[in-house]
Design a protein around this motif. Sequence first.
Motif, PDB file in Angstrom:
ATOM      1  N   LEU A   4       0.818  -1.212   0.000  1.00 60.88           N
ATOM      2  CA  LEU A   4       0.000   0.000   0.000  1.00 60.88           C
ATOM      3  C   LEU A   4       0.852   1.263   0.000  1.00 60.88           C
ATOM      4  O   LEU A   4       0.520   2.247  -0.618  1.00 60.88           O
ATOM      5  CB  LEU A   4      -0.934   0.004   1.211  1.00 60.88           C
ATOM      6  CG  LEU A   4      -1.983  -1.093   1.246  1.00 60.88           C
ATOM      7  CD1 LEU A   4      -2.784  -1.009   2.524  1.00 60.88           C
ATOM      8  CD2 LEU A   4      -2.900  -1.016   0.049  1.00 60.88           C
ATOM      9  N   VAL A   5       1.950   1.231   0.730  1.00 63.86           N
ATOM     10  CA  VAL A   5       2.848   2.373   0.825  1.00 63.86           C
ATOM     11  C   VAL A   5       4.250   1.839   0.576  1.00 63.86           C
ATOM     12  O   VAL A   5       4.610   0.789   1.095  1.00 63.86           O
ATOM     13  CB  VAL A   5       2.770   3.020   2.231  1.00 63.86           C
ATOM     14  CG1 VAL A   5       3.737   4.187   2.334  1.00 63.86           C
ATOM     15  CG2 VAL A   5       1.357   3.482   2.536  1.00 63.86           C
ATOM     16  N   LEU A  81       8.910  10.574  15.136  1.00 65.02           N
ATOM     17  CA  LEU A  81       8.368  11.869  14.718  1.00 65.02           C
ATOM     18  C   LEU A  81       6.963  11.744  14.160  1.00 65.02           C
ATOM     19  O   LEU A  81       6.088  12.547  14.462  1.00 65.02           O
ATOM     20  CB  LEU A  81       9.259  12.495  13.644  1.00 65.02           C
ATOM     21  CG  LEU A  81      10.633  12.952  14.068  1.00 65.02           C
ATOM     22  CD1 LEU A  81      11.432  13.385  12.849  1.00 65.02           C
ATOM     23  CD2 LEU A  81      10.512  14.086  15.072  1.00 65.02           C
ATOM     24  N   SER A  82       6.765  10.729  13.293  1.00 64.74           N
ATOM     25  CA  SER A  82       5.466  10.568  12.652  1.00 64.74           C
ATOM     26  C   SER A  82       5.307   9.148  12.144  1.00 64.74           C
ATOM     27  O   SER A  82       6.264   8.384  12.079  1.00 64.74           O
ATOM     28  CB  SER A  82       5.296  11.558  11.500  1.00 64.74           C
ATOM     29  OG  SER A  82       6.191  11.262  10.454  1.00 64.74           O
ATOM     30  N   ALA A  83       4.060   8.826  11.793  1.00 64.50           N
ATOM     31  CA  ALA A  83       3.743   7.522  11.224  1.00 64.50           C
ATOM     32  C   ALA A  83       2.785   7.738  10.062  1.00 64.50           C
ATOM     33  O   ALA A  83       1.899   8.594  10.132  1.00 64.50           O
ATOM     34  CB  ALA A  83       3.102   6.622  12.275  1.00 64.50           C
ATOM     35  N   LEU A  84       2.972   6.976   9.009  1.00 67.72           N
ATOM     36  CA  LEU A  84       2.061   6.982   7.874  1.00 67.72           C
ATOM     37  C   LEU A  84       1.295   5.669   7.928  1.00 67.72           C
ATOM     38  O   LEU A  84       1.890   4.593   7.837  1.00 67.72           O
ATOM     39  CB  LEU A  84       2.842   7.109   6.567  1.00 67.72           C
ATOM     40  CG  LEU A  84       2.021   7.319   5.311  1.00 67.72           C
ATOM     41  CD1 LEU A  84       1.245   8.634   5.390  1.00 67.72           C
ATOM     42  CD2 LEU A  84       2.929   7.326   4.096  1.00 67.72           C
ATOM     43  N   VAL A  85      -0.012   5.758   8.141  1.00 70.58           N
ATOM     44  CA  VAL A  85      -0.853   4.571   8.342  1.00 70.58           C
ATOM     45  C   VAL A  85      -1.824   4.465   7.168  1.00 70.58           C
ATOM     46  O   VAL A  85      -2.523   5.429   6.840  1.00 70.58           O
ATOM     47  CB  VAL A  85      -1.642   4.675   9.667  1.00 70.58           C
ATOM     48  CG1 VAL A  85      -2.543   3.472   9.852  1.00 70.58           C
ATOM     49  CG2 VAL A  85      -0.680   4.839  10.844  1.00 70.58           C
ATOM     50  N   THR A  86      -1.852   3.281   6.554  1.00 69.72           N
ATOM     51  CA  THR A  86      -2.749   3.048   5.431  1.00 69.72           C
ATOM     52  C   THR A  86      -3.512   1.755   5.666  1.00 69.72           C
ATOM     53  O   THR A  86      -2.912   0.728   5.966  1.00 69.72           O
ATOM     54  CB  THR A  86      -1.972   2.936   4.106  1.00 69.72           C
ATOM     55  OG1 THR A  86      -1.114   4.055   3.962  1.00 69.72           O
ATOM     56  CG2 THR A  86      -2.918   2.858   2.930  1.00 69.72           C
ATOM     57  N   MET A  87      -4.827   1.825   5.538  1.00 71.97           N
ATOM     58  CA  MET A  87      -5.668   0.629   5.596  1.00 71.97           C
ATOM     59  C   MET A  87      -6.180   0.367   4.188  1.00 71.97           C
ATOM     60  O   MET A  87      -6.378   1.312   3.410  1.00 71.97           O
ATOM     61  CB  MET A  87      -6.813   0.829   6.578  1.00 71.97           C
ATOM     62  CG  MET A  87      -6.308   1.034   8.004  1.00 71.97           C
ATOM     63  SD  MET A  87      -7.625   1.141   9.221  1.00 71.97           S
ATOM     64  CE  MET A  87      -8.220  -0.523   9.219  1.00 71.97           C
ATOM     65  N   ALA A  88      -6.398  -0.891   3.857  1.00 70.76           N
ATOM     66  CA  ALA A  88      -6.845  -1.264   2.516  1.00 70.76           C
ATOM     67  C   ALA A  88      -8.082  -0.460   2.130  1.00 70.76           C
ATOM     68  O   ALA A  88      -9.026  -0.326   2.906  1.00 70.76           O
ATOM     69  CB  ALA A  88      -7.147  -2.756   2.461  1.00 70.76           C
ATOM     70  N   GLY A  89      -8.038   0.123   0.951  1.00 73.80           N
ATOM     71  CA  GLY A  89      -9.184   0.861   0.441  1.00 73.80           C
ATOM     72  C   GLY A  89      -9.319   2.265   0.975  1.00 73.80           C
ATOM     73  O   GLY A  89     -10.293   2.953   0.663  1.00 73.80           O
ATOM     74  N   GLU A  90      -8.376   2.720   1.791  1.00 74.53           N
ATOM     75  CA  GLU A  90      -8.451   4.064   2.364  1.00 74.53           C
ATOM     76  C   GLU A  90      -7.201   4.857   2.026  1.00 74.53           C
ATOM     77  O   GLU A  90      -6.150   4.284   1.739  1.00 74.53           O
ATOM     78  CB  GLU A  90      -8.613   3.978   3.886  1.00 74.53           C
ATOM     79  CG  GLU A  90      -9.912   3.323   4.311  1.00 74.53           C
ATOM     80  CD  GLU A  90     -10.085   3.304   5.813  1.00 74.53           C
ATOM     81  OE1 GLU A  90      -9.395   4.069   6.521  1.00 74.53           O
ATOM     82  OE2 GLU A  90     -10.917   2.518   6.282  1.00 74.53           O
ATOM     83  N   ALA A  91      -7.304   6.163   2.086  1.00 80.06           N
ATOM     84  CA  ALA A  91      -6.157   7.029   1.850  1.00 80.06           C
ATOM     85  C   ALA A  91      -5.204   6.969   3.038  1.00 80.06           C
ATOM     86  O   ALA A  91      -5.651   6.812   4.182  1.00 80.06           O
ATOM     87  CB  ALA A  91      -6.621   8.466   1.634  1.00 80.06           C
ATOM     88  N   PRO A  92      -3.892   7.097   2.805  1.00 81.07           N
ATOM     89  CA  PRO A  92      -2.932   7.120   3.917  1.00 81.07           C
ATOM     90  C   PRO A  92      -3.205   8.290   4.861  1.00 81.07           C
ATOM     91  O   PRO A  92      -3.631   9.356   4.432  1.00 81.07           O
ATOM     92  CB  PRO A  92      -1.588   7.301   3.218  1.00 81.07           C
ATOM     93  CG  PRO A  92      -1.812   6.906   1.802  1.00 81.07           C
ATOM     94  CD  PRO A  92      -3.250   7.203   1.509  1.00 81.07           C
ATOM     95  N   VAL A  93      -2.948   8.069   6.137  1.00 85.53           N
ATOM     96  CA  VAL A  93      -3.116   9.102   7.162  1.00 85.53           C
ATOM     97  C   VAL A  93      -1.774   9.273   7.864  1.00 85.53           C
ATOM     98  O   VAL A  93      -1.188   8.294   8.323  1.00 85.53           O
ATOM     99  CB  VAL A  93      -4.192   8.684   8.196  1.00 85.53           C
ATOM    100  CG1 VAL A  93      -4.250   9.686   9.341  1.00 85.53           C
ATOM    101  CG2 VAL A  93      -5.536   8.534   7.520  1.00 85.53           C
TER     102      VAL A  93
END
Length: 103
Positions: A4-5, A81-93
């Motif tokens: 996904l990412v 510092l940060s995290a990029l979280v992506t769930m299937a079918g959703e935009a990364p947050v």
Amino acid sequence: MPVLVEVVPAARACRYFVTYAAIGLPFRLIGPIEGEQALNRNTFIRAWFDDGERLIGFDKLVHADVELSHRYFYDEDGALLSALVTMAGEAPVRVTLPEIGAE
């Protein structure tokens, strides 16, 4: 297996795990397994680590599809510092401090 990412370029080692504990970020991975064992499972975690053995990203795979993806970004001292979280079918947050909370 789709991702996904993209994997963080600093990744040096890829390892596999059975599951994770989702208390704060970064997640704590549980139950290390060998790559051959991962191929025999319906669900497993594929994770990447940097030279300092910090978790920099993982994909949760279910039936060969990526269901959840995390990428972690640290400062020079190793603090998250940060995290990029992506769930299937959703935009990364992107989640940043202080939203991350206790580690």
